[in-house]
Design an enzyme around this catalytic site. Structure first.
Site, mmCIF file in Angstrom:
data_model
loop_
_atom_site.group_PDB
_atom_site.id
_atom_site.type_symbol
_atom_site.label_atom_id
_atom_site.label_comp_id
_atom_site.label_asym_id
_atom_site.label_seq_id
_atom_site.Cartn_x
_atom_site.Cartn_y
_atom_site.Cartn_z
ATOM 1 N N GLN A 180 -60.071 -11.671 -26.067
ATOM 2 C CA GLN A 180 -60.760 -10.469 -26.524
ATOM 3 C C GLN A 180 -62.106 -10.270 -25.824
ATOM 4 O O GLN A 180 -62.689 -11.199 -25.277
ATOM 5 C CB GLN A 180 -61.003 -10.558 -28.036
ATOM 6 N N HIS A 181 -62.575 -9.032 -25.866
ATOM 7 C CA HIS A 181 -63.957 -8.636 -25.561
ATOM 8 C C HIS A 181 -64.324 -8.599 -24.080
ATOM 9 O O HIS A 181 -65.331 -7.977 -23.733
ATOM 10 C CB HIS A 181 -64.974 -9.562 -26.245
ATOM 11 N N ASP A 213 -55.913 -11.857 -28.190
ATOM 12 C CA ASP A 213 -55.330 -13.186 -28.418
ATOM 13 C C ASP A 213 -55.236 -13.542 -29.901
ATOM 14 O O ASP A 213 -54.220 -14.102 -30.340
ATOM 15 C CB ASP A 213 -56.084 -14.266 -27.641
#
Length: 473
Positions: free
Chosen positions: A72-73, A228
């Site tokens: 992520q991110h 994820d």
């Protein structure tokens, strides 16, 4: 005998790309591969594509659908032709700490952000990295036309016939970690992109949970993919009352919910999941590597540290705040680790080993408590990740986390969840296929409830008393 339909799931994680090929009906893993990523917090995305090629080599014959679960991110900036203009800035890069504080203040504080996107941004969030890159790499920022997440980018690369940025897609789970998409309204907040970056950028289209978004060159269908943690929840088939606690590079605690959450304290991120629901989640930067770093300090193998911690008579008042890489939750990006309570009696390898395990678990216990505070039931903890194999972790976790613990069989649950999503997209059914998840019992608990309460109280006291030291670099 009828041959099974085959699907593939991809986990493009911080450290590696992992691929599993599964029977679409049962979830049985038939083939798997892995390839490492560079150990860095800023990475050329081309490394992920090469890792995919290596990890999937020889595995994909007969695969009819695949899906990508990604870390992520991470921020991937693209120009109008789809070329990257800056290395991808990963979730665990804390360079945007100052930018985070600016953005939180500018919008009106924590409650304003929680209302807008269900979460309080921390330096992991992509929106903070957009603000950071404006000053850190202005030439790259000037060339940027679109922003994508790691799973978006890899999905885009695997889809045949795509070029440029027009066909970028994401899903609501991964989009909910950007800082400019609201799970409560199922919509983007382009104004937050403009606030962070100073102008608009093209954003990926948010695909539905079981949507097919493209095909590979060999004709396999490509599902929407997800973040994820969302993929892991799907792979674990989390049920109401279940909380997953994952002890990998980072530590996470998450649960599924039918309603969105909005925690202005910033502890709980109000994410969406990969099925159309929600995934309240708490993430710490420091988990399994706390144990490996302590083992290195003590000159032990990891297995020796585990045995020492398990057989120790206790930490005897020694407290480790395990913020070895800064910390995301609590929001202390400039912090370092801190060891409190050193005496001649506690300066012993077994005591320090025990304090390391307790410190790591206390951070996750705070995370589980934060989920409880959002009204989520915690009836069972599913303990997974590399550090979950530790006998000491298993023996200490139930009392410290305050719930019975089970151990899902070791597996690549992010990749499995992605594969399950691929099977769902392939089937066209209303709900994901039912795949069984085997669980085992952990080591017997070695702490009483009172002992666990004492450990957590000391941890909280040390954190409160030393927080001013941890706030600034």
């Amino acid at each position: 005998m009828t041959q099974p339909q085959l699907v593939a799931g991809v986990d493009c994680s911080t450290q590696a790309t992992k691929v599993v090929v599964c029977d679409a009906g049962t979830g049985e893993v038939l083939r798997e591969g892995r390839a490492p990523h560079p150990d860095a917090t800023q990475v050329d995305p081309a490394e992920w594509l090469q890792a995919w090629r290596t990890a999937s080599d020889g595995l994909l014959d007969g695969v009819q659908a695949l899906s990508v679960g990604g870390q992520q991110h991470g921020m991937v900036l693209l120009d109008e032709d789809g070329a990257t203009v800056h290395p991808a800035v990963l979730w665990n890069d804390t360079s945007s700490a100052d930018a985070t504080a600016e953005l939180v203040t500018e919008l009106g504080g924590a409650e304003a952000w929680a209302e807008a996107i269900g979460s309080l941004p921390v330096p992991s969030f992509t929106v903070t990295k957009l603000r950071w890159v404006q000053s850190a790499a202005p030439e790259a920022a000037a060339r940027a036309a679109a922003v994508a997440l790691p799973h978006d980018w890899l999905t885009h690369q695997l889809a045949a016939g795509r070029s440029g940025i027009a066909d970028l897609t994401t899903d609501r789970g991964d989009a909910s970690g950007t800082g400019w998409w609201s799970p409560a309204t199922n919509s983007y907040r382009p104004d937050l992109v403009e606030r962070a970056f100073g102008r608009s950028l093209q954003l990926p289209r948010v695909a539905g949970p079981r949507e097919v978004v493209g095909e590979t060159a060999s004709g396999a269908q490509i599902a929407a993919g997800t973040g994820d943690n969302m993929a892991a929840a799907l792979g674990l088939d989390l049920q109401p009352g279940d909380v997953a606690v994952s002890l990998g590079t980072s530590g996470t605690a998450f649960a599924t919910s039918t309603t969105p959450t909005a925690d202005p304290s910033g502890f709980v991120a109000g994410f969406a999941d990969a099925t159309g629901g929600y995934l309240p989640l708490v993430c710490t930067l420091n988990a399994a590597r706390v144990m490996s770093a302590t083992a290195s300090l003590l000159g032990m193998e990891l297995s020796e540290l585990d045995e020492a911690a398990l057989n120790s008579s206790g930490s005897n008042g020694l407290v480790l705040l395990p913020y070895l890489d800064g910390e995301r939750t609590p929001d202390l990006p400039h912090s370092t680790g801190l060891l409190y309570g050193l005496t001649r009696a506690t300066m012993q390898p077994a005591t320090m080993a025990r304090a390391a395990v307790e410190g790591m678990l206390c951070g996750l216990a705070d995370a589980v408590d934060a989920l409880r505070a959002q009204g989520l039931p915690v009836e069972r903890v599913l303990l997974l990740g590399g550090a979950a194999r530790s006998r000491a972790v298993q023996a200490l976790a139930p009392a410290l986390l305050g719930a019975p613990v089970v151990l899902p069989e070791p597996g690549e649950y992010v990749a499995l969840g992605a594969a399950r999503q691929a099977a769902w997209a392939l089937s066209g059914a209303d709900t994901p296929p039912t795949w069984s998840v085997a669980v085992g019992k952990p080591e017997s608990s070695i702490l009483t409830a009172a002992e666990a309460a004492d450990i957590r109280s000391r941890y909280a006291t040390v954190l409160h008393g030393t927080r001013p030291l941890l706030t600034h670099p």
